[in-house]
Every structure is written in structure tokens, then in C-alpha cells.
Design a protein around this motif. Structure first.
Motif, PDB file in Angstrom:
ATOM      1  N   TRP A  39      32.303  78.157  51.359  1.00 46.41           N
ATOM      2  CA  TRP A  39      31.292  78.633  52.293  1.00 46.41           C
ATOM      3  C   TRP A  39      29.863  78.284  51.914  1.00 46.41           C
ATOM      4  O   TRP A  39      29.469  78.343  50.752  1.00 46.41           O
ATOM      5  CB  TRP A  39      31.368  80.161  52.379  1.00 46.41           C
ATOM      6  CG  TRP A  39      32.646  80.682  52.904  1.00 46.41           C
ATOM      7  CD1 TRP A  39      33.518  80.053  53.752  1.00 46.41           C
ATOM      8  CD2 TRP A  39      33.226  81.960  52.610  1.00 46.41           C
ATOM      9  NE1 TRP A  39      34.586  80.865  54.014  1.00 46.41           N
ATOM     10  CE2 TRP A  39      34.444  82.035  53.329  1.00 46.41           C
ATOM     11  CE3 TRP A  39      32.831  83.050  51.832  1.00 46.41           C
ATOM     12  CZ2 TRP A  39      35.263  83.166  53.282  1.00 46.41           C
ATOM     13  CZ3 TRP A  39      33.647  84.167  51.790  1.00 46.41           C
ATOM     14  CH2 TRP A  39      34.847  84.221  52.497  1.00 46.41           C
ATOM     15  N   TYR A  40      29.091  77.992  52.954  1.00 47.79           N
ATOM     16  CA  TYR A  40      27.643  78.059  52.822  1.00 47.79           C
ATOM     17  C   TYR A  40      27.272  79.526  52.615  1.00 47.79           C
ATOM     18  O   TYR A  40      28.050  80.421  52.956  1.00 47.79           O
ATOM     19  CB  TYR A  40      26.987  77.565  54.117  1.00 47.79           C
ATOM     20  CG  TYR A  40      26.937  76.065  54.302  1.00 47.79           C
ATOM     21  CD1 TYR A  40      26.212  75.271  53.430  1.00 47.79           C
ATOM     22  CD2 TYR A  40      27.580  75.448  55.366  1.00 47.79           C
ATOM     23  CE1 TYR A  40      26.129  73.890  53.615  1.00 47.79           C
ATOM     24  CE2 TYR A  40      27.503  74.068  55.555  1.00 47.79           C
ATOM     25  CZ  TYR A  40      26.775  73.304  54.681  1.00 47.79           C
ATOM     26  OH  TYR A  40      26.690  71.949  54.857  1.00 47.79           O
ATOM     27  N   PRO A  41      26.056  79.793  52.100  1.00 46.58           N
ATOM     28  CA  PRO A  41      25.646  81.199  51.993  1.00 46.58           C
ATOM     29  C   PRO A  41      25.720  81.862  53.376  1.00 46.58           C
ATOM     30  O   PRO A  41      25.285  81.278  54.369  1.00 46.58           O
ATOM     31  CB  PRO A  41      24.190  81.122  51.519  1.00 46.58           C
ATOM     32  CG  PRO A  41      24.032  79.772  50.914  1.00 46.58           C
ATOM     33  CD  PRO A  41      25.022  78.869  51.607  1.00 46.58           C
ATOM     34  N   PHE A  42      26.281  83.047  53.435  1.00 47.41           N
ATOM     35  CA  PHE A  42      26.403  83.730  54.721  1.00 47.41           C
ATOM     36  C   PHE A  42      25.027  84.066  55.283  1.00 47.41           C
ATOM     37  O   PHE A  42      24.160  84.579  54.575  1.00 47.41           O
ATOM     38  CB  PHE A  42      27.222  85.013  54.579  1.00 47.41           C
ATOM     39  CG  PHE A  42      27.283  85.800  55.858  1.00 47.41           C
ATOM     40  CD1 PHE A  42      27.986  85.303  56.953  1.00 47.41           C
ATOM     41  CD2 PHE A  42      26.613  87.010  55.994  1.00 47.41           C
ATOM     42  CE1 PHE A  42      28.028  86.000  58.152  1.00 47.41           C
ATOM     43  CE2 PHE A  42      26.645  87.718  57.187  1.00 47.41           C
ATOM     44  CZ  PHE A  42      27.347  87.211  58.271  1.00 47.41           C
TER      45      PHE A  42
ATOM     46  N   TYR B  40      21.566  74.356  57.056  1.00 48.71           N
ATOM     47  CA  TYR B  40      22.140  74.449  55.710  1.00 48.71           C
ATOM     48  C   TYR B  40      21.991  73.075  55.054  1.00 48.71           C
ATOM     49  O   TYR B  40      21.832  72.067  55.747  1.00 48.71           O
ATOM     50  CB  TYR B  40      23.637  74.787  55.816  1.00 48.71           C
ATOM     51  CG  TYR B  40      23.956  76.229  56.096  1.00 48.71           C
ATOM     52  CD1 TYR B  40      23.610  77.233  55.195  1.00 48.71           C
ATOM     53  CD2 TYR B  40      24.650  76.610  57.246  1.00 48.71           C
ATOM     54  CE1 TYR B  40      23.936  78.558  55.437  1.00 48.71           C
ATOM     55  CE2 TYR B  40      24.973  77.939  57.490  1.00 48.71           C
ATOM     56  CZ  TYR B  40      24.620  78.908  56.574  1.00 48.71           C
ATOM     57  OH  TYR B  40      24.951  80.216  56.812  1.00 48.71           O
ATOM     58  N   PRO B  41      22.095  73.003  53.717  1.00 55.79           N
ATOM     59  CA  PRO B  41      22.070  71.678  53.082  1.00 55.79           C
ATOM     60  C   PRO B  41      23.181  70.808  53.683  1.00 55.79           C
ATOM     61  O   PRO B  41      24.302  71.273  53.850  1.00 55.79           O
ATOM     62  CB  PRO B  41      22.359  71.972  51.607  1.00 55.79           C
ATOM     63  CG  PRO B  41      22.037  73.412  51.411  1.00 55.79           C
ATOM     64  CD  PRO B  41      22.245  74.091  52.738  1.00 55.79           C
ATOM     65  N   PRO B 220      29.961  78.404  46.149  1.00 56.57           N
ATOM     66  CA  PRO B 220      29.059  79.542  45.908  1.00 56.57           C
ATOM     67  C   PRO B 220      29.257  80.096  44.494  1.00 56.57           C
ATOM     68  O   PRO B 220      30.394  80.308  44.061  1.00 56.57           O
ATOM     69  CB  PRO B 220      29.493  80.576  46.959  1.00 56.57           C
ATOM     70  CG  PRO B 220      30.231  79.806  48.001  1.00 56.57           C
ATOM     71  CD  PRO B 220      30.869  78.644  47.288  1.00 56.57           C
ATOM     72  N   HIS B 233      30.711  87.206  44.502  1.00 56.21           N
ATOM     73  CA  HIS B 233      29.488  86.426  44.288  1.00 56.21           C
ATOM     74  C   HIS B 233      28.395  87.268  43.652  1.00 56.21           C
ATOM     75  O   HIS B 233      28.513  88.482  43.526  1.00 56.21           O
ATOM     76  CB  HIS B 233      29.042  85.802  45.616  1.00 56.21           C
ATOM     77  CG  HIS B 233      30.089  84.890  46.173  1.00 56.21           C
ATOM     78  ND1 HIS B 233      30.311  84.720  47.501  1.00 56.21           N
ATOM     79  CD2 HIS B 233      31.002  84.109  45.543  1.00 56.21           C
ATOM     80  CE1 HIS B 233      31.319  83.870  47.671  1.00 56.21           C
ATOM     81  NE2 HIS B 233      31.751  83.494  46.498  1.00 56.21           N
TER      82      HIS B 233
END
Lengths: 462, 462
Positions: A39-42, B40-41, B220, B233
Motif C-alpha cells: 500500500w501507499y500511505p492511506f 502518490y510517488p 510501508p 506500521h
């Protein structure tokens, strides 16, 4: 989360504005980078945060305006989920925290929407900006995927914009916090940028400060010696003495309020003489255009004022010529300042950009321009107390644009191309701060950060 | 990018394997966080990178196997794009770099696919993991959105897996690089973690190291004093003396090859006596299971060996009892080790996970288990020289699982629940390293990083 009453009141106003039908508000989901579960950061949807404050994935809210019901749809963690992510408060608790009475399993959502449709209720939803939500809205409503964008509810959008455009006291506290973290990122950048470091080295350190602040970056960091390209992100390029660096970055707080500031500074200890000249023009444009901000003043007029100051300054250096106002009216200033003076800021760094800039930043009377330059001005309308916005004029020597327009003889009445030629490798400069519009004028958000040449050089060498 | 010949050869093998039809390979697009243009990146699709190496958004490749044509679809930057992002090499240059002869505008893609369909050619595509691609494949092929996943080409998937599973020398160099940056992140974490810092503070600093390395994080960051939850996380929680911290993180290089390592260490200067005991069991499981890796050895057997060592160790501490092998066969070890021993690693940190674990990590003979514990083992089949994988056993005292299974009397022949009760607030420990399978055994990727108790304490206090 803010207090329960905040969310209850916000929804009350919304319900009184839209009046009938059902409001479907999707929360965001996790998004995979290179496979589904990486995942990308939520990032929760900002409108979902504004009305419910629940910062968790996989939720929907349905507000039935005709029956005055509010339902949170979602699923509690299973024991097996807890092996992977630990425990979490049940959704009932979250619903309570934002004053929502009913919680149902996600599997019940489709039926709820179907029944509303059967009863002939209007299905209001906002324009999706994530494809996953587009697909879900299509599945829920039966509207084909390709038509979901077009069938958004303008009524709903306008109601949300009216509310989110005016920041409450508790929001302003969060915004101050975001801008202060942002200013810390800049202090670090100004002090740490030295001959031989890579852009990505510094950009990474800035992101670390944003993360340590409890949230993350509010947009991809622009940290570049090629600031003439407006959205140029950090690369592996190494900066050197003689370069100027444009740093445009922002933090968002744990509650997702954004900061957004820009500073431009030399890699070496001091600005060069010519860097000082250009910087002084940008600073003058910044100070002039921010000084006029107050309720009732059109932001477009502040933008035009910045353009005027830039033309005046460039005339002083021999880069432009002719009547200043005529040059601006003709669009000649866009050779150097190709974008807009600023934008609203809040839960989104370009606040509510997902609703479209015409609806957010303009009115039926003041339409967004389609001209080069002005079409990138995201905000044009008269300001109101409670608005939060950025002011960010700049001067950008884009060699491709200079070459193209020179070849066309474009604006040759106003531009001394021979002189401009000498600046083709200068780069770009921007100064950006964030303001709250008060009842009488404006207030800077966050503690002041070094901005004059003297302040920047002092901070750099401290 | 690697040399042109690399990509040409990889596609040659692919074409010789799949043989007929057309291969449709979408590159990834930018993905909006909270509105469309707040990205997002960018992360290119790994299969696209493997066969073309072009790390840019908004591209498609179509390979016509019947006519032996390769076409890159995409659009060059407009002069206006250059105002925002500067210049870029034309797509022709990129196509040349990877040996693709034809470049067409994106607007021609649909027609190309339509013609192939008309001619009765099989349309091969891989299962999309991004909704945007699902919608595009639907639009291109006419297959409904809901059925796109099911109509993926198993033949194409298997051909890609066969190639990507065996790393070439140039890939191994990149993987060493990724693991070395990853090890630097860990060195920083071990030295910088002190009483009173927040998890996010350190996590941000680790991401900065990954970014400075030229790429970004490969997944993450897990940096937590609650390592008993496998994918927990970093939060705003503050770590304190007495806590142990589990740090599971990885960098990916500018070429998108991933590293993935885990270390567990105390916040204080030294492990406590009981932390040493548990750590020693995890280390033994790690050393034992990695020592048997070689071509022909089933990774599932290495996993079972790790389970055995964990049960043996926990028996020594009085937490488990009975026959070790019987306990493992029954699944009792999953109370403490709920997941798998490791996974393939390459252009994805869980390499090729988008193709499904049965196809990537198992065979028709060795099917993936559906049992708790084993079902989370992503890799079970016999190893081959050129495989790259992680080994990451752990012991996790999950209080929810302990309570639930104790109440059910589950595995009471093998678990001393009274003793386990005393460990409910212990946390979790994992040790993870990355290995290349060689013709005779295995090779550690990257320079060795502190791993024994003595090494960790020395590094911590250096």
C-alpha cells in the motif's frame, strides 16, 4: 477527531442545504503500488473527514435526507485481522464519536442504495477521483463507469464547498500546526542545503520531518535547482555553489490539515547580485499582493497586482518594456509567471480541487479564464472571512517557452528577448506563504519564517 | 535502464513461450491521493519495467506475437507540459533504448486492440491490481469491468513468472544495492532508537535514507513496539526503555529492485534476560532454516524446520510441551508464528504477488495450504538457482489469539497456557535476511548487518 458536536453540526448544515434524496459518501480504500497489498500511505477522503472525522479505510456513509437517517457502513476487524494489525475500536465507537446512530455491515450498502433508487430518491454523490470509487459508484447505482463522473450532484458539491471554504476556529488551530511543521521543513532545507548534496537527500529529510510531525507530506516535495519548471520534483541531481534551489513543500497534520510554503535560496552562503535582483522582484510581488487581501477583495485582482509588480520589476532590469498594465492585459507577464497566485488550502493542499476549480474558486459571474497563465489561477473570486489560501508569485525563466515565443515574436512589444536570452539558465524563484482571511484583512498562518534576503542568508549560515 | 539487449532478449524469450495472440502490457499511471493531481510517488508496473525498463507514466506496450511486432503507445510532452515539468527525451528515444521499433500515439491503442480482436487473435493480459487499469482493459477489450480479473491469461502469467523468478547477474547487482541501502536504514534505526522517541520519528528518518538512496521505500515501514502484530506500521507512540522494537523495512533502488530486512532490538542499551531467551530462539530458527536453502530444497520444508526450532525453543522455556513434530503437524506452533517463513523478492518486495501466490510460489503438485499459518506461506515449492527470497521467522505473542485459543482449549496438549499468560505483553520478534539461491546453496545479499545479541548491543551503543 474533533468533538462529536462538530461533526453533527456540519452534517446538520449539509442536510438543511441539500434537503432531499440520499447522500452517498465513500471513504477511501488502501491503494496498491505494485500489487494489491503493497500500500501507499492511506489517505482518507477529505470530505469524509470533514463530516465524519473517521480516518479508517473501507467505509461508506449514507445520509437519507428524506427519512433523516445517517448510516455508517463498514466491517469490524476479524480475529484474523488482529493477527496482522492488532485490535481496533469497533465501528460503533467511531460512529458514536461523530454522532452517527446506525452502523451496518458493508454487505448491506448495495441494498440500501437500491431501495432509495426504487423509491425514486435522488442519489447524490461527489465526483470520484479514484477509479476504485468510480467502479463502486457504478456498481451501487447502475450508472455505467464512463458516466459516473458526469452524473455527480452539483447541488451536493456546492453545499460542501460553501461549508469547507470557511474554516472554523478548531480548523485554524490545525492549519497553524500544519504550517509550523512546514516552516520547520523549510528551516531544515535552508540550513542543510550545501554544495554536493543531492536533491533527493534533502527531500527525504524534509519528508522525515513531516512524518515525525504525526502526519505526512501534503503533496510531493518540490526541491530542485530547476525551479523554472513549476512542478519539478526532487531528483538525484546534485546541487552546487552558484545554484539557487526552489523548495516548495508542506506537511499535513495527523488530522490531515495541510501546509504549503515555498522558499528559494542559494546553495552557496550568499545570493549572487543578479539572484538578489530577481528575488527582490518576487518578494515585492509577494508583499504587494498579500497586502491587499481582505473580505470582498477579488483574488484575481491580487493576482493581477502581482503580475504588475513583476512587470515593473523586470522593466527595471531591462527584461520587459512598454506600459505595465498593457503588458499584463496582453498576457506578456506569463512568459515569466506562467501560473496563478495561489489557491485555497485546508484538508486538501489545493482545497477541494476534486470538485473542479470553477465551482471552488469562481462564481457564475467570475468565470475561470481559458487564457495561458490565467487558466492556472485556481482562485479568482472575492474573498470571505474564514478563507485560507496561499500567496505564491514567482519568476520562472523557462528556456523552452522563451525559445518558442521568441521564434514566434510573441509579445515583442513588451519583452526584450535579447536581454532575456541571458537568463535562460537562471532557473526559477517563488515565495509562498499561507494566510487566513479575517474580518478586516488577513493573518499569516504559522510562525514567520525567514523570507528577506538578509533573513535567508542569516538562517543559512547560522 | 539496463542495456538494450537485456530487454530485447527478455521479450524474445517471452514471445517464444506464449507464441500466439497479442500481449497487452499497461504501464502504471500517476495516482491521486486526495484529488486527481495530488500524486502518490509514481511506481511503474514491475512487469513493464522487466520487459521495457521505461520508468514513465501513461504508456502501453502491445506485442503482436503472430506478426512479430512490438509497439510502444504514448504521447510526447507538449510545450505546455514543459512549463510544469521541464523537457523530457522523446518516446522514440526510450523505445530505442529498449529495442522497440514502433511508437504510436496513445489514441491509436484502442484501434490496434480492436483489429487484433477482429482478426480473432487471443488478447493476453495480466491481472490488473489497479482499478484504473481494470477500467482501461475493459474499455480496450469490451470485457465488462467485473470480469476483467477472471479473463487474465494464465499462459502469459506463467511465462512471466518463469522468467522473473530467475535473477540475472545485473539484477543481482541491483538487489545487493537495495539490500545495502536497507541495511543502512537498519543501522540508523538500531543506533537512533532511544527512550522517548516516537515510532514515526524513526520511521521518517528511515524513509529519508531510502529516498536519498535514489529510490524510495519498497513497502510501508513497520517500526513498532507492538511487533506482535505482523504488519503494524509506525504510529505516534513513544518507545521507552524496556520495550523491544521490531523494525521491518526495505529500500528500493532507482531501478526499483527491493530490499526487505527485519531486526528486533531493545530500546534500552541491553536486551533483558527474557528478551535474550526469546531472541535466541528466533535466531536459531533463522539460522537453521536458512542453512538448508539450496536448489531442489522445498521452501515449505525450510518453513517447517523453522517451526520445529521454535517449538523446541519454547519447550525449553516451558511455554510448549509434547512431541515437537506432532505439535508442528497439528499447527500448534502457529500460536506463536502465524505467518510464513519468507517470499520471493525482486522488482516487487513480494515478487510477482500480483499474479497470485499459488502460481508464483507453488506448483500443481505442491498446492498452497488453506490452514491458518501455512496459508500465509507465500512460497512452498522447490528452489532453483537464481531465486531471490527472504527468510524471516518470528515469535509473536498476540494477546487476542492467546485469549481466544486458550478459551477454546485449542492445542492444549502442546501449549502451557498458564506460562504463556505471562508473555501476553512481551511483544513480537522477527529476524529477516535476503538470500540468493546459488547452484550449490545460498548467498546472503548485501553486506552483513548486526544480528546476534552481542552485535546488536554493540552497534546500539557505538
Amino acid at each position: 477527531m474533533f468533538a462529536r458536536e462538530t461533526y453533527v453540526q456540519r452534517r446538520e448544515i449539509l442536510k438543511n442545504t441539500v434537503k432531499s434524496g440520499i447522500l452517498i459518501i465513500p471513504g477511501n480504500k488502501e491503494t496498491g503500488m505494485n500489487y494489491k497489498d503493497n500500500w501507499y500511505p492511506f489517505r482518507q477522503d477529505s470530505t469524509f473527514l470533514y463530516y465524519m472525522g473517521i480516518n479508517l479505510p473501507n467505509l461508506y456513509i449514507v445520509i437519507d435526507l428524506d427519512e433523516d437517517r445517517e448510516i455508517l457502513f463498514g466491517d469490524d476487524l476479524t480475529p484474523e485481522d488482529m493477527v496482522w494489525v492488532g485490535a481496533s475500536e469497533p465501528l460503533n465507537t467511531y460512529a458514536e464519536k461523530c454522532g452517527i446512530a446506525e452502523v451496518k455491515a458493508m454487505s448491506k450498502l448495495k441494498e440500501t442504495v437500491r431501495k432509495a433508487k426504487q423509491k425514486g430518491q435522488r442519489l447524490h454523490y461527489l465526483p470520484p477521483y479514484r477509479s476504485k470509487v468510480t467502479i463502486e459508484i457504478s456498481e451501487l447505482t447502475g450508472i455505467p463507469v464512463a458516466e459516473v463522473g458526469a452524473t455527480k450532484s452539483i447541488e451536493f458539491i456546492k453545499a460542501v464547498i460553501a461549508q469547507r471554504s470557511i474554516k472554523s476556529e478548531e480548523e485554524i488551530i490545525e492549519l497553524h500546526k500544519a504550517v509550523n511543521i512546514t516552516a520547520n521543513m523549510h528551516r531544515h532545507a535552508i540550513r542543510r542545503t550545501k554544495h554536493g548534496v543531492s536533491e533527493k537527500q534533502i527531500a527525504g529529510e524534509l519528508q522525515a520531518i513531516a512524518i515525525a510531525g504525526g502526519g505526512n507530506i501534503s503533496f510531493p516535495i518540490i526541491f530542485t535547482k530547476n525551479g523554472q519548471y513549476l512542478h519539478n520534483h526532487a531528483t538525484q541531481a546534485v546541487v552546487e555553489n552558484g545554484d539557487i534551489v526552489l523548495c516548495d513543500c508542506g506537511a499535513e497534520t495527523a488530522m490531515n490539515y495541510a501546509g504549503d510554503m515555498t522558499r528559494t535560496f542559494p546553495v552557496a552562503e550568499r545570493f549572487t547580485a543578479i539572484q538578489r535582483e530577481i528575488y527582490s522582484i518576487v518578494l515585492d510581488a509577494h508583499e504587494s499582493s498579500s497586502s491587499v487581501l481582505k473580505p470582498g477583495h477579488k483574488f484575481k485582482d491580487a493576482h493581477i497586482l502581482a503580475c504588475n509588480r513583476i512587470v515593473e520589476g523586470l522593466k527595471g532590469l531591462g527584461l520587459m518594456k512598454g506600459d505595465t498594465q498593457e503588458a499584463v492585459n496582453a498576457g506578456a507577464s506569463t512568459l515569466f509567471f506562467q501560473c496563478g497566485l495561489g489557491h485555497f488550502m485546508g484538508l486538501d493542499v489545493h482545497d477541494m480541487e476534486n470538485f473542479g476549480e470553477q465551482l471552488v474558486g469562481y462564481t457564475d459571474e467570475i468565470k475561470k479564464s481559458t487564457d495561458f497563465g490565467l487558466k492556472s489561477l485556481r482562485l479568482g473570486k472575492a474573498l470571505e472571512a474564514g478563507n485560507v489560501l496561499t500567496v505564491e508569485p514567482g519568476i520562472y525563466f523557462n528556456p523552452y517557452l522563451i525559445d518558442a515565443w521568441k521564434a514566434q515574436g510573441k509579445y515583442s512589444d513588451f519583452v526584450n528577448y535579447d536581454k532575456v536570452e541571458q537568463f535562460k539558465d537562471f532557473g526559477g524563484m517563488r515565495i509562498e506563504e499561507d494566510f487566513l482571511i479575517t474580518t478586516t484583512g488577513k493573518q499569516l498562518l504559522g510562525e514567520p519564517l525567514a523570507k528577506t534576503i538578509e533573513e535567508l542568508e542569516e538562517l543559512k549560515n547560522s
